[in-house]
Design a protein around this motif. Structure first.
Motif, PDB file in Angstrom:
ATOM      1  N   VAL A   2       0.849  -1.192   0.000  1.00 25.89           N
ATOM      2  CA  VAL A   2       0.000   0.000   0.000  1.00 25.89           C
ATOM      3  C   VAL A   2       0.872   1.225   0.000  1.00 25.89           C
ATOM      4  O   VAL A   2       1.802   1.339   0.813  1.00 25.89           O
ATOM      5  CB  VAL A   2      -0.931  -0.002   1.241  1.00 25.89           C
ATOM      6  N   VAL A   4      -0.543   4.678  -0.855  1.00 27.75           N
ATOM      7  CA  VAL A   4      -1.328   5.835  -0.438  1.00 27.75           C
ATOM      8  C   VAL A   4      -2.384   5.317   0.532  1.00 27.75           C
ATOM      9  O   VAL A   4      -3.218   4.495   0.148  1.00 27.75           O
ATOM     10  CB  VAL A   4      -2.008   6.543  -1.627  1.00 27.75           C
ATOM     11  N   LEU A  90     -11.431  10.629  -2.335  1.00 25.58           N
ATOM     12  CA  LEU A  90     -10.250   9.927  -2.799  1.00 25.58           C
ATOM     13  C   LEU A  90      -9.030  10.835  -2.704  1.00 25.58           C
ATOM     14  O   LEU A  90      -9.064  11.975  -3.172  1.00 25.58           O
ATOM     15  CB  LEU A  90     -10.406   9.463  -4.249  1.00 25.58           C
ATOM     16  N   PHE A 104      -3.769   6.182  -6.226  1.00 23.21           N
ATOM     17  CA  PHE A 104      -4.917   6.524  -5.389  1.00 23.21           C
ATOM     18  C   PHE A 104      -4.920   5.734  -4.084  1.00 23.21           C
ATOM     19  O   PHE A 104      -4.439   4.598  -4.018  1.00 23.21           O
ATOM     20  CB  PHE A 104      -6.222   6.227  -6.124  1.00 23.21           C
ATOM     21  N   GLY A 105      -5.526   6.354  -3.079  1.00 20.81           N
ATOM     22  CA  GLY A 105      -5.859   5.633  -1.869  1.00 20.81           C
ATOM     23  C   GLY A 105      -7.149   4.855  -2.057  1.00 20.81           C
ATOM     24  O   GLY A 105      -7.791   4.939  -3.113  1.00 20.81           O
ATOM     25  N   SER A 106      -7.519   4.116  -1.051  1.00 21.31           N
ATOM     26  CA  SER A 106      -8.710   3.262  -1.165  1.00 21.31           C
ATOM     27  C   SER A 106     -10.013   4.020  -0.927  1.00 21.31           C
ATOM     28  O   SER A 106     -11.083   3.477  -1.149  1.00 21.31           O
ATOM     29  CB  SER A 106      -8.611   2.088  -0.196  1.00 21.31           C
TER      30      SER A 106
ATOM     31  N   GLN B  38     -11.631   1.013 -11.968  1.00 17.63           N
ATOM     32  CA  GLN B  38     -11.956   0.697 -10.574  1.00 17.63           C
ATOM     33  C   GLN B  38     -12.808  -0.554 -10.547  1.00 17.63           C
ATOM     34  O   GLN B  38     -13.982  -0.533 -10.938  1.00 17.63           O
ATOM     35  CB  GLN B  38     -12.685   1.858  -9.912  1.00 17.63           C
ATOM     36  N   GLN B  42     -12.293  -2.184  -4.988  1.00 23.03           N
ATOM     37  CA  GLN B  42     -10.855  -1.925  -5.092  1.00 23.03           C
ATOM     38  C   GLN B  42     -10.612  -0.447  -5.355  1.00 23.03           C
ATOM     39  O   GLN B  42     -11.510   0.300  -5.721  1.00 23.03           O
ATOM     40  CB  GLN B  42     -10.232  -2.759  -6.209  1.00 23.03           C
ATOM     41  N   ARG B  43      -9.390  -0.046  -5.149  1.00 28.93           N
ATOM     42  CA  ARG B  43      -9.066   1.347  -5.388  1.00 28.93           C
ATOM     43  C   ARG B  43      -8.932   1.632  -6.869  1.00 28.93           C
ATOM     44  O   ARG B  43      -8.688   0.738  -7.680  1.00 28.93           O
ATOM     45  CB  ARG B  43      -7.786   1.721  -4.639  1.00 28.93           C
ATOM     46  N   LEU B  44      -9.080   2.896  -7.205  1.00 28.95           N
ATOM     47  CA  LEU B  44      -8.897   3.338  -8.583  1.00 28.95           C
ATOM     48  C   LEU B  44      -7.435   3.139  -8.981  1.00 28.95           C
ATOM     49  O   LEU B  44      -6.521   3.473  -8.216  1.00 28.95           O
ATOM     50  CB  LEU B  44      -9.265   4.818  -8.654  1.00 28.95           C
ATOM     51  N   GLN B  45      -7.215   2.574 -10.146  1.00 29.21           N
ATOM     52  CA  GLN B  45      -5.840   2.315 -10.561  1.00 29.21           C
ATOM     53  C   GLN B  45      -5.650   2.667 -12.034  1.00 29.21           C
ATOM     54  O   GLN B  45      -6.582   2.603 -12.829  1.00 29.21           O
ATOM     55  CB  GLN B  45      -5.468   0.845 -10.320  1.00 29.21           C
TER      56      GLN B  45
END
Lengths: 113, 111
Positions: A2, A4, A90, A104-106, B38, B42-45
């Motif tokens: 992880v 962010v 976010l 990005f963070g979760s 996304q 889950q997080r945006l990637q």
């Protein structure tokens, strides 16, 4: 892995409360950002910071402020929470330069009641 | 004004069918464009960026400056492609850069 980290995944706050959302990155990135994500509206930029103690307003800064005292930490502050600030928040960071994407963070899902 | 438009809120296709997620942009400068994805919970990637001209998970995107488009394509959709997809435009500022996102398109791949 992880990189962010947002301190809270879910928050419920009352109208009028002062709310702090915390974000920490461990990649030594110069730029940090706060967006809110709403269905049908996509991601809208609230504030961003390109260096310690530097900040710039994004597209929807009203009702928010930010703080960046250390390079790795970027805080979003809701001075007096309102129900229309219920949203997914976010945090993201990036190196300087147009070709770099964001990490990005979760996210923090904030509900204001 | 700089803007990113994703005209479809939802795109539903069958497994094995081709996929095209549309993205149009408005920008007077030289654009740097990205696709983000996304997946559920889950997080945006970052999926891909036009500058690297790469193919990720079978997806490609070509920048068409004449049509100001950056559509995301995949020849054969898979169920695991179901997700929210965002197109984004990078804007250079004096001290950094920021991304402007489209509203997003939900891709649903049916079996």
């Amino acid at each position: 892995d992880v990189k962010v980290t947002q301190s809270s995944r879910y928050l419920v706050k009352r109208t009028g409360e002062k709310v702090f959302l915390e974000c920490v990155q461990d990649m030594d990135h110069e730029n940090m950002f706060w967006y809110r994500q709403d269905p049908g509206l996509g991601l809208r930029l609230i504030y961003f910071s390109y260096d310690v103690k530097m900040k710039e307003k994004g597209d929807i800064p009203e009702g928010y402020s930010v703080s960046r005292e250390k390079k790795e930490r970027f805080s979003l502050i809701l001075e007096s929470a309102s129900t229309n600030q219920t949203s997914m928040y976010l945090c993201a960071s990036s190196l300087f330069g147009a070709g770099y994407g964001y990490t990005f963070g979760s996210g923090t899902r904030l509900t204001v009641v | 004004a700089q803007r990113v438009t994703q005209p479809e809120k939802l795109l539903s296709v069958f497994k094995g069918a081709p996929v095209e997620l549309k993205c149009n942009y408005s920008y007077s400068g030289s654009p740097e464009l990205f696709w983000y994805v996304q997946y559920s919970r889950q997080r945006l990637q970052l999926l891909l960026r036009h500058i690297s001209r790469e193919s990720i998970k079978g997806f490609t995107a070509d920048l068409n400056k004449g049509e100001t488009s950056f559509h995301l394509k995949k020849p054969f959709a898979q169920e695991e492609d179901s997700a929210m997809y965002y197109c984004a435009l990078s804007l250079i500022m004096e001290y950094g850069n920021k991304l402007v996102f489209g509203a997003g398109t939900i891709l649903r791949v049916k079996s």
